[in-house]
Design a protein around this motif. Structure first.
Motif, mmCIF file in Angstrom:
data_model
loop_
_atom_site.group_PDB
_atom_site.id
_atom_site.type_symbol
_atom_site.label_atom_id
_atom_site.label_comp_id
_atom_site.label_asym_id
_atom_site.label_seq_id
_atom_site.Cartn_x
_atom_site.Cartn_y
_atom_site.Cartn_z
ATOM 1 N N LEU A 1 0.825 -1.080 0.045
ATOM 2 C CA LEU A 1 -0.048 -0.023 -0.027
ATOM 3 C C LEU A 1 1.025 1.436 0.102
ATOM 4 N N ASP A 2 2.217 1.180 0.357
ATOM 5 C CA ASP A 2 3.077 2.147 0.603
ATOM 6 C C ASP A 2 2.512 3.434 1.359
ATOM 7 N N LEU A 3 1.670 2.996 2.478
ATOM 8 C CA LEU A 3 1.186 3.835 3.423
ATOM 9 C C LEU A 3 2.249 4.760 4.254
ATOM 10 N N PRO A 4 2.115 6.191 4.246
ATOM 11 C CA PRO A 4 2.792 6.842 4.997
ATOM 12 C C PRO A 4 2.706 6.504 6.593
ATOM 13 N N LYS A 5 3.702 7.041 7.466
ATOM 14 C CA LYS A 5 3.401 6.725 8.861
ATOM 15 C C LYS A 5 2.195 7.256 9.335
ATOM 16 N N LYS A 6 1.773 8.403 8.968
ATOM 17 C CA LYS A 6 0.408 9.060 9.376
ATOM 18 C C LYS A 6 -0.600 9.068 8.233
ATOM 19 N N HIS A 7 -1.733 8.280 8.552
ATOM 20 C CA HIS A 7 -2.700 8.162 7.296
ATOM 21 C C HIS A 7 -4.027 7.957 8.044
ATOM 22 N N SER A 8 -4.873 8.165 7.096
ATOM 23 C CA SER A 8 -6.514 8.065 7.761
ATOM 24 C C SER A 8 -6.675 6.635 7.508
ATOM 25 N N GLU A 9 -8.084 6.378 8.361
ATOM 26 C CA GLU A 9 -8.490 4.828 7.792
ATOM 27 C C GLU A 9 -8.964 4.794 6.683
ATOM 28 N N SER A 10 -9.728 6.006 6.111
ATOM 29 C CA SER A 10 -10.331 5.993 4.670
ATOM 30 C C SER A 10 -9.080 5.637 3.593
ATOM 31 N N ARG A 11 -7.924 6.157 3.762
ATOM 32 C CA ARG A 11 -6.715 5.673 2.931
ATOM 33 C C ARG A 11 -6.476 4.277 2.938
ATOM 34 N N LEU A 12 -6.504 3.589 4.422
ATOM 35 C CA LEU A 12 -6.100 2.517 4.415
ATOM 36 C C LEU A 12 -7.142 1.593 3.783
#
Length: 385
Positions: A233-244
């Motif tokens: 997913l290449d998630l940043p350290k801070k992310h929203s639940e919707s982005r996840l």
């Protein structure tokens, strides 16, 4: 009845024909796979014996590869590297340590040899190599002719080479042979499972599961991972639940591989109408093996006990209003980036709902022998229809 209409009974009969076709197709595929494995086993055993007797050196293996290519260009797959892979395949899986591990956790049936032999001169009887077991005593013996144990038929040669190159002990190798068979993994999927330490994630401590889950589904500890890897997913350290959630929806195939192929995705933000209010479960799945709905709640922050109350509320609604009469109680999973193990243990200790906590943070889990859990996994494999 019109020509283009099919009655229910005829359609059922047509379905039975399809079942016959698929059954024989599966048998044919297994037969082809077995012959490919036997070929690799016999070639590997022959070359291994020549190398150990010092009749051949590595240069001769190269010459063998070139000879096959020049004499029979129609025979593919016998490069120098491929031949050495076959040697590794034979030598690793004919060791006493591997065969005793298989016999310990499964049964002597899985170390019984398949039919076929190779003509191999003067094996080193002082080495850690064994070939078969005696049917009556199931004690491993050491004849001069190598035979392939049946457990190897459970997956492909390509998968075996991947397992051998990346797994260093017999327990782990046996686990991935069984897991590749159970989940029908191809090479790329198996690579990911090994990289993400599925062995440890499935067979590790299960303090993250509620009493209700363990009592309702005794096999849950060896069916559900406590750590899921979402690096795709290449998630940043801070992310929203919707982005996840959106990322998981976009990469659902990879996420299903992480969860297990028995999971079938049903819906996102599944609406639960309760009284005058509407609630939404983040992700809803159906587990084919357990015949149960599985609600996954996504959290962007560390697990908090209040999250469990919300999930249990959703499970009650699913069981009352959504679950069918032939289905089992719904299961809930809280997927969060971090969870204090002590807090999780306290939260789970009195929960009678089938729930668990899983992390989606990549962590390194120490590799160790987990005999009891591995035994449970093997028993599950043996008891499957």
């Amino acid at each position: 009845m019109g020509d283009n209409k099919i009655t229910v009974s005829v359609e059922q009969q047509f379905g039975e024909v399809i079942d016959i076709i698929l059954r024989h197709k599966s048998r044919a595929s297994k037969a082809v796979n077995k012959e490919l494995l036997l070929t690799a086993w016999h070639v590997g055993g022959y070359v291994s014996a020549k190398l150990k007797s010092e009749e051949w050196g590595s240069k001769v293996v190269t010459q063998l590869s070139e000879y096959i290519r020049s004499q029979r260009p129609d025979i593919k797959g016998y490069s120098r590297r491929s031949i050495y892979n076959m040697v590794m395949f034979y030598e690793a899986y004919s060791t006493i340590s591997f065969l005793t591990t298989v016999e310990k956790f499964l049964s002597s049936e899985f170390v019984q040899p398949t039919t076929a032999q190779i003509e191999a001169p003067n094996f080193d009887h002082s080495s850690d190599h064994a070939i078969t077991v005696q049917p009556k005593t199931a004690q491993i013996v050491q004849p001069e002719i190598g035979q392939m144990p049946k457990i190897l038929e459970l997956t492909t040669l390509t998968n075996h080479i991947e397992i051998l190159c990346r797994c260093k002990n017999s327990e782990e190798r046996m686990f991935y042979i069984l897991y590749a068979n159970k989940e029908h993994l191809v090479k790329r999927e198996l690579q990911r499972c090994i990289s993400n330490q599925t062995f440890s994630a499935l067979l590790g401590s299960k303090d993250n599961m509620s009493k209700g889950l363990l009592e309702t589904y005794p096999n849950a500890p060896i069916m559900f991972k406590d750590t899921l890897f979402v690096d795709f997913l290449d998630l940043p350290k801070k992310h929203s639940e919707s982005r996840l959630r959106n990322g998981l929806l976009e990469h659902m195939k990879q996420f299903i591989l992480e969860l297990g192929k028995d999971f079938i995705f049903m819906d996102q933000e599944y609406r639960l109408n309760i009284g005058a209010s509407t609630f939404k479960a983040d992700l809803l799945f159906f587990h084919r093996g357990l015949q149960a709905l599985v609600a996954v709640e996504l959290k962007k922050t560390k697990f908090h006990p209040r999250d469990l109350g919300q999930l249990e509320f959703y499970l009650e609604a699913l069981d009352r209003d959504v679950k069918r009469s032939n289905e089992n109680p719904s299961i809930g999973i809280i997927l969060c980036p971090e969870a204090d193990r002590v807090v999780v243990e306290y939260a789970m200790s009195r929960s009678m709902s089938p729930t668990m906590i899983a992390e989606y943070k990549r962590i390194l889990i120490p590799q160790e022998r987990m005999q009891e859990k591995l035994n449970e996994f093997c028993n599950l494999f043996l008891n499957e229809d």
